[in-house]
Write a protein that holds these residues in place. Sequence first.
Motif, PDB file in Angstrom:
ATOM      1  N   GLY A 113       4.041   6.533   6.411  1.00 38.48           N
ATOM      2  CA  GLY A 113       3.064   6.464   7.560  1.00 38.48           C
ATOM      3  C   GLY A 113       3.574   5.060   8.114  1.00 38.48           C
ATOM      4  N   GLY A 114       4.385   4.655   7.503  1.00 38.10           N
ATOM      5  CA  GLY A 114       4.756   3.215   8.035  1.00 38.10           C
ATOM      6  C   GLY A 114       6.146   3.516   9.168  1.00 38.10           C
ATOM      7  N   TRP A 115       6.779   2.368   9.220  1.00 43.05           N
ATOM      8  CA  TRP A 115       7.844   2.433  10.371  1.00 43.05           C
ATOM      9  C   TRP A 115       9.118   1.568   9.387  1.00 43.05           C
ATOM     10  CZ3 TRP A 115       8.050   4.085  15.199  1.00 43.05           C
ATOM     11  CH2 TRP A 115       6.812   4.736  15.870  1.00 43.05           C
ATOM     12  N   ALA A 116      10.135   2.254   9.662  1.00 41.47           N
ATOM     13  CA  ALA A 116      11.466   1.514   8.980  1.00 41.47           C
ATOM     14  C   ALA A 116      12.514   1.523   9.842  1.00 41.47           C
ATOM     15  CB  ALA A 116      11.878   2.535   7.737  1.00 41.47           C
TER      16      ALA A 116
ATOM     17  N   GLN B 250      20.650   8.027  30.571  1.00 37.41           N
ATOM     18  CA  GLN B 250      19.311   7.861  29.706  1.00 37.41           C
ATOM     19  C   GLN B 250      19.580   7.310  28.411  1.00 37.41           C
ATOM     20  OE1 GLN B 250      19.807  10.964  31.357  1.00 37.41           O
ATOM     21  NE2 GLN B 250      18.802  10.100  32.894  1.00 37.41           N
ATOM     22  N   THR B 251      20.677   7.020  28.002  1.00 38.96           N
ATOM     23  CA  THR B 251      21.165   6.382  26.713  1.00 38.96           C
ATOM     24  C   THR B 251      20.500   4.589  26.989  1.00 38.96           C
ATOM     25  OG1 THR B 251      23.185   7.563  26.596  1.00 38.96           O
ATOM     26  CG2 THR B 251      23.104   5.601  25.164  1.00 38.96           C
ATOM     27  N   ASP B 252      20.172   4.212  25.832  1.00 40.83           N
ATOM     28  CA  ASP B 252      19.712   3.002  25.944  1.00 40.83           C
ATOM     29  C   ASP B 252      20.213   2.370  24.685  1.00 40.83           C
ATOM     30  OD1 ASP B 252      18.080   3.610  23.436  1.00 40.83           O
ATOM     31  OD2 ASP B 252      16.144   3.425  24.927  1.00 40.83           O
ATOM     32  N   VAL B 253      20.085   0.954  24.609  1.00 46.94           N
ATOM     33  CA  VAL B 253      20.893   0.124  23.609  1.00 46.94           C
ATOM     34  C   VAL B 253      20.372   0.693  22.375  1.00 46.94           C
ATOM     35  CG1 VAL B 253      20.859  -2.119  22.650  1.00 46.94           C
ATOM     36  CG2 VAL B 253      21.084  -1.980  24.949  1.00 46.94           C
ATOM     37  N   ALA B 254      19.222   0.959  22.010  1.00 47.90           N
ATOM     38  CA  ALA B 254      18.584   1.557  20.746  1.00 47.90           C
ATOM     39  C   ALA B 254      19.534   2.546  20.289  1.00 47.90           C
ATOM     40  CB  ALA B 254      17.140   1.769  20.711  1.00 47.90           C
ATOM     41  N   ASP B 255      19.928   3.603  21.273  1.00 46.05           N
ATOM     42  CA  ASP B 255      20.657   4.538  20.923  1.00 46.05           C
ATOM     43  C   ASP B 255      21.946   4.341  20.093  1.00 46.05           C
ATOM     44  OD1 ASP B 255      18.682   6.652  21.787  1.00 46.05           O
ATOM     45  OD2 ASP B 255      19.688   6.339  24.002  1.00 46.05           O
ATOM     46  N   LEU B 256      22.501   3.054  20.545  1.00 47.90           N
ATOM     47  CA  LEU B 256      23.797   2.382  19.878  1.00 47.90           C
ATOM     48  C   LEU B 256      23.383   1.638  18.397  1.00 47.90           C
ATOM     49  CD1 LEU B 256      26.021   1.496  22.980  1.00 47.90           C
ATOM     50  CD2 LEU B 256      26.155   3.517  21.333  1.00 47.90           C
ATOM     51  N   VAL B 257      22.631   0.761  18.703  1.00 49.48           N
ATOM     52  CA  VAL B 257      22.449  -0.211  17.604  1.00 49.48           C
ATOM     53  C   VAL B 257      21.324   0.266  16.604  1.00 49.48           C
ATOM     54  CG1 VAL B 257      23.338  -2.232  19.051  1.00 49.48           C
ATOM     55  CG2 VAL B 257      20.874  -1.710  18.742  1.00 49.48           C
ATOM     56  N   GLY B 258      20.386   0.920  16.974  1.00 50.15           N
ATOM     57  CA  GLY B 258      19.326   1.382  16.035  1.00 50.15           C
ATOM     58  C   GLY B 258      17.832   1.286  16.614  1.00 50.15           C
ATOM     59  N   ARG B 259      16.871   1.679  15.890  1.00 52.82           N
ATOM     60  CA  ARG B 259      15.355   1.311  16.071  1.00 52.82           C
ATOM     61  C   ARG B 259      14.626   1.534  15.087  1.00 52.82           C
ATOM     62  NH1 ARG B 259      16.961   6.083  19.231  1.00 52.82           N
ATOM     63  NH2 ARG B 259      16.446   5.049  21.043  1.00 52.82           N
ATOM     64  N   TYR B 260      13.434   1.085  15.140  1.00 52.46           N
ATOM     65  CA  TYR B 260      12.231   1.467  14.259  1.00 52.46           C
ATOM     66  C   TYR B 260      11.763   2.775  14.456  1.00 52.46           C
ATOM     67  CZ  TYR B 260      12.399  -3.416  12.433  1.00 52.46           C
ATOM     68  OH  TYR B 260      12.510  -4.481  12.097  1.00 52.46           O
ATOM     69  N   ALA B 261      11.433   3.852  13.456  1.00 54.99           N
ATOM     70  CA  ALA B 261      11.249   4.793  13.562  1.00 54.99           C
ATOM     71  C   ALA B 261      10.225   5.138  12.424  1.00 54.99           C
ATOM     72  CB  ALA B 261      12.259   6.060  13.426  1.00 54.99           C
TER      73      ALA B 261
END
Length: 170
Positions: free
Chosen positions: A57-60, A40-51
């Motif tokens: 109220g925005g995304w960072a 279930q690990t995806d690339v975002a779990d390693l490099v990062g993601r917008y959250a």
Amino acid sequence: VALKQPCLLEGGTSAGKTSVILYLAALLRQPVLRVNLSGQTDVADLVGRYAPEVGSGGWAWQDGPLVTAMTTGAWLILDELNLAEPQVLERLNPVMERQPTLLLNEHDNRQIGGGEQPLAPGFHLFATMNPAEYHGRSPLSPAWIDRWQGYRCVPDPGERDYASMLRQLV
């Protein structure tokens, strides 16, 4: 570690693969980040993601453990490497070069390593895995295993090893 090469340890459950890395890090006072990989690990779990950003109220953008380790000089342990999906493993290829780099095309296209943002001193990549015969594990190609210049097959602990560990704990 002294040669600054990616290290892969393969061995059975309880062989001490992760523990030996953590022990060496403690001796060297080296910060460590650890990621347990799975299907279930995806690339975002390693490099990062917008959250979602709390309060605005925005995304960072939030750096993942790979980016954090590369920019702070921490060691990164990828546990259960042969449970990860091929696209996750593929994303690690440039990090395993003699001059590790990572292009953050998921975020701002900056390159970590190289001229734009130098790799932080101390960064090191480790991985552990159980033998491919274990349930659910995928055998890694010999070519991909060769990318880990520091590869060691860790023998299963014997009775003497367990007795020594118990004496150490007591």
